[in-house]
Design a protein around this motif. Structure first.
Motif, PDB file in Angstrom:
ATOM      1  N   GLY A  27     -54.537 -32.501  17.976  1.00 33.84           N
ATOM      2  CA  GLY A  27     -54.262 -31.227  18.632  1.00 33.84           C
ATOM      3  C   GLY A  27     -52.765 -31.036  18.730  1.00 33.84           C
TER       4      GLY A  27
ATOM      5  N   SER B 233     -53.700 -34.890  22.490  1.00 33.95           N
ATOM      6  CA  SER B 233     -52.739 -33.889  22.942  1.00 33.95           C
ATOM      7  C   SER B 233     -51.647 -34.567  23.751  1.00 33.95           C
ATOM      8  CB  SER B 233     -53.444 -32.876  23.829  1.00 33.95           C
ATOM      9  OG  SER B 233     -53.864 -33.527  25.014  1.00 33.95           O
TER      10      SER B 233
ATOM     11  N   ASP C 236     -66.679 -24.685  10.638  1.00 34.18           N
ATOM     12  CA  ASP C 236     -66.421 -24.717  12.072  1.00 34.18           C
ATOM     13  C   ASP C 236     -67.572 -24.098  12.875  1.00 34.18           C
ATOM     14  OD1 ASP C 236     -65.269 -25.321  14.459  1.00 34.18           O
ATOM     15  OD2 ASP C 236     -63.398 -24.238  14.124  1.00 34.18           O
TER      16      ASP C 236
ATOM     17  N   HIS D 142     -69.355 -29.170  14.724  1.00 35.11           N
ATOM     18  CA  HIS D 142     -69.290 -29.673  16.091  1.00 35.11           C
ATOM     19  C   HIS D 142     -70.701 -29.912  16.584  1.00 35.11           C
ATOM     20  CE1 HIS D 142     -64.996 -29.028  16.797  1.00 35.11           C
ATOM     21  NE2 HIS D 142     -65.114 -27.965  16.009  1.00 35.11           N
TER      22      HIS D 142
ATOM     23  N   LEU E 280     -64.840 -33.157  17.026  1.00 30.73           N
ATOM     24  CA  LEU E 280     -64.316 -33.447  18.358  1.00 30.73           C
ATOM     25  C   LEU E 280     -65.440 -34.116  19.117  1.00 30.73           C
ATOM     26  CD1 LEU E 280     -61.822 -32.893  20.213  1.00 30.73           C
ATOM     27  CD2 LEU E 280     -62.994 -30.870  21.015  1.00 30.73           C
TER      28      LEU E 280
ATOM     29  N   GLY F 103     -57.468 -32.380  11.444  1.00 34.10           N
ATOM     30  CA  GLY F 103     -57.715 -31.271  12.355  1.00 34.10           C
ATOM     31  C   GLY F 103     -56.548 -30.321  12.291  1.00 34.10           C
ATOM     32  N   HIS F 104     -55.941 -30.097  13.450  1.00 34.71           N
ATOM     33  CA  HIS F 104     -54.810 -29.163  13.505  1.00 34.71           C
ATOM     34  C   HIS F 104     -53.505 -29.871  13.155  1.00 34.71           C
ATOM     35  CE1 HIS F 104     -56.905 -25.715  15.284  1.00 34.71           C
ATOM     36  NE2 HIS F 104     -57.748 -26.652  15.678  1.00 34.71           N
TER      37      HIS F 104
ATOM     38  N   LYS G 269     -58.868 -36.732  16.130  1.00 36.04           N
ATOM     39  CA  LYS G 269     -58.749 -35.282  16.107  1.00 36.04           C
ATOM     40  C   LYS G 269     -57.373 -34.887  16.644  1.00 36.04           C
ATOM     41  CE  LYS G 269     -59.685 -30.823  16.216  1.00 36.04           C
ATOM     42  NZ  LYS G 269     -60.852 -29.978  16.197  1.00 36.04           N
TER      43      LYS G 269
ATOM     44  N   PRO H 184     -61.864 -37.790  20.933  1.00 33.01           N
ATOM     45  CA  PRO H 184     -61.393 -36.676  21.769  1.00 33.01           C
ATOM     46  C   PRO H 184     -60.065 -36.153  21.226  1.00 33.01           C
ATOM     47  CG  PRO H 184     -62.095 -38.535  23.126  1.00 33.01           C
ATOM     48  CD  PRO H 184     -62.088 -39.014  21.713  1.00 33.01           C
ATOM     49  N   TRP H 185     -59.740 -34.972  21.623  1.00 28.93           N
ATOM     50  CA  TRP H 185     -58.540 -34.229  21.238  1.00 28.93           C
ATOM     51  C   TRP H 185     -57.264 -35.023  21.570  1.00 28.93           C
ATOM     52  CZ3 TRP H 185     -58.495 -29.462  19.012  1.00 28.93           C
ATOM     53  CH2 TRP H 185     -57.410 -28.595  19.233  1.00 28.93           C
TER      54      TRP H 185
END
Ligand SMILES: [Zn+2]
Length: 460
Positions: free
Chosen positions: A186, A158, A359, A99, A128, A209-210, A184, A155-156
């Motif tokens: 989320g 979501s 990370d 990051h 991110l 990512g996640h 990324k 950006p995330w």
């Protein structure tokens, strides 16, 4: 009179223009010398497990232009010689889950870029970001700022940002147009996730990512998610719903780790290989929180002096909060760490794609320094030093689909190099025994690195 005044004005303009433009001043110092030769050096090419003894490596305009036995090298006349006798030259490392801080503290962001370089990290996949990191990427590319080569995530993604499938389609396209290299992931619901993946594949935009909980490991692999970071959702996949009985998943599965069905691990691995999905283990993310060492002690580790105090305070608090969590007690954390080591070992043995990532700067992961902890931790999964280094060099270039671009010491590759005093194939900690770092053909001898580190330390 007229000429004189004009002359004075010109001098003032040129002088202040140069003086007040730090970018220009930096540029001068970064790229003044563009040809180098590492002489009589032991090359660790990383395209195979071998040491090439007494070689010369020539670098011109940011690229490796010759890798050959010392006696047979044509050295460009203007090349600066870097004595490589008894030293080892390996490719620079990639932090594949890093990051870079945002615009709220530009000095901190620039310091982080240097901390990566200082540790031999010449490529960072920034996990991110906003337009700010895109600007930093541009400044680094223009050599206005010393830094690793940056791949920038969006950006995330979501549910808040993407409430509908239409929004998912639109957002993916917008981020691609804006210049992001990666989406990324989320928390998304299964429908928006599916649409995101569909559009992303259509316009060739990687996503990683996640894994959203409702999508799960199977859903993400079915959608051929480019990378899974932190081994997200592997534990959940191994615990059946009826066993779970309303228990909390915890931190990457810490709350249900005692319930995993080990017989299904091979299935998870086969699915991963089938999908062509990469894993970025970030072992240190979990291990730093899980180990017995007190937070108050950890923030005294030598590398912590390069971090702003407020960040250290946050880390200390986070670890102490974790200690009080019901799902993060010693039995669970020991099992979680063991599971993640086993998964690394088995993914590796099965030939699944693994890239190095720690990370940083999260939980005691000081940018650059943390990659060395990650390297050590990966050897706990029975990978040899060579195999561990592959994940941070050649594999990273393969991940980006540009194996010809970097990751090995070969003709034509970007000149991202680490000069070491001892052989990293004998002991992975030797990667810290540096003599200098070259990033895109810009040479940072160890003394220069020390000086700049000192500056960063004083700031904090
Ligand atoms: Zn992260």
């Amino acid at each position: 009179m007229v000429m004189n005044d004009f002359g004075k004005l010109l001098i003032i303009f040129v002088f202040f223009g140069w003086y007040f433009n730090p970018a220009f001043a930096q540029q001068e110092s970064l790229s003044e010398k563009r040809a180098y030769v590492f002489t009589d050096v032991n090359v660790i090419p990383m395209d195979r497990e071998e040491v090439l003894e007494n070689y010369n490596v020539v670098v011109e305009n940011g690229r490796i232009t010759a890798v050959s036995p010392s006696s047979k090298t044509n050295i460009p006349e203007d090349a600066e010689k870097i004595d490589g006798r008894d030293k080892f030259l390996m490719p620079g490392l990639a932090e594949m889950h890093g990051h870079i801080p945002g615009e709220e503290d530009p000095q901190y962001a620039e310091d982080v870029l240097f901390l990566y370089i200082a540790n031999g990290v010449t490529t960072v996949r920034n996990m991110l970001g906003t337009n700010y990191q895109l600007k930093l990427r541009e400044r680094v590319n223009k050599e206005e700022l010393p830094g690793p080569t940056i791949f920038a995530a969006s950006p995330w993604l979501s549910n808040d940002a993407i409430p509908s499938t239409e929004a998912a389609d639109k957002m993916v396209r917008e981020y691609k147009t804006a210049g992001f290299d990666l989406l990324k992931i989320g928390g998304l619901n299964p429908e928006t996730y599916k649409q995101m993946a569909l559009t992303a594949h259509k316009i060739e935009m990687p996503f990683g990512g996640h894994i959203p909980e409702a999508v799960g490991l199977e859903g993400a692999l079915e959608a051929r998610q480019t990378s899974i970071d932190h081994y997200d959702r592997y534990v959940e996949f191994l615990v059946s719903e009826d066993k779970k009985k309303g228990r909390n998943n915890g931190f990457f599965g810490s709350g249900i780790i005692d319930l995993i069905d080990r017989d299904r691990i091979s299935e998870a691995i086969e699915m991963t290989i089938e999908a062509g999905t990469w894993n970025v283990p970030t072992l240190s993310l979990v291990e730093h929180l899980a180990i017995d060492e007190a937070a108050e002690e950890m923030i005294k580790r030598p590398e912590m002096k390069y971090m702003p105090q407020r960040i250290l305070k946050n880390w200390e608090k986070a670890k102490n909060d974790f200690k009080n969590r019901e799902d993060f007690q010693p039995d669970a954390t020991t099992a979680l760490v063991e599971f993640r080591r086993e998964l690394t070992k088995r993914l590796h043995e099965a030939g699944a794609g693994i890239v190095l990532g720690s990370d940083a700067p999260q939980f005691f992961n000081v940018p650059g320094f943390s990659i060395h902890h990650e390297l050590e931790m990966m050897t706990n999964s029975d990978l040899t030093p060579y195999e561990v280094l592959v994940t941070g060099t050649r594999n990273a270039a393969e991940y980006f689909g540009t194996p010809e671009e970097f990751g090995t010491v070969q003709n034509g590759r970007r000149a991202d190099l680490i000069l070491l005093n001892s052989n990293p194939l004998e002991d992975i900690s030797n990667v810290q025994d540096r003599s200098g770092v070259m990033v895109r053909g810009i040479w940072f001898p160890e003394e220069k690195i020390r000086e700049k580190l000192q500056e960063i330390e004083e700031r904090n």
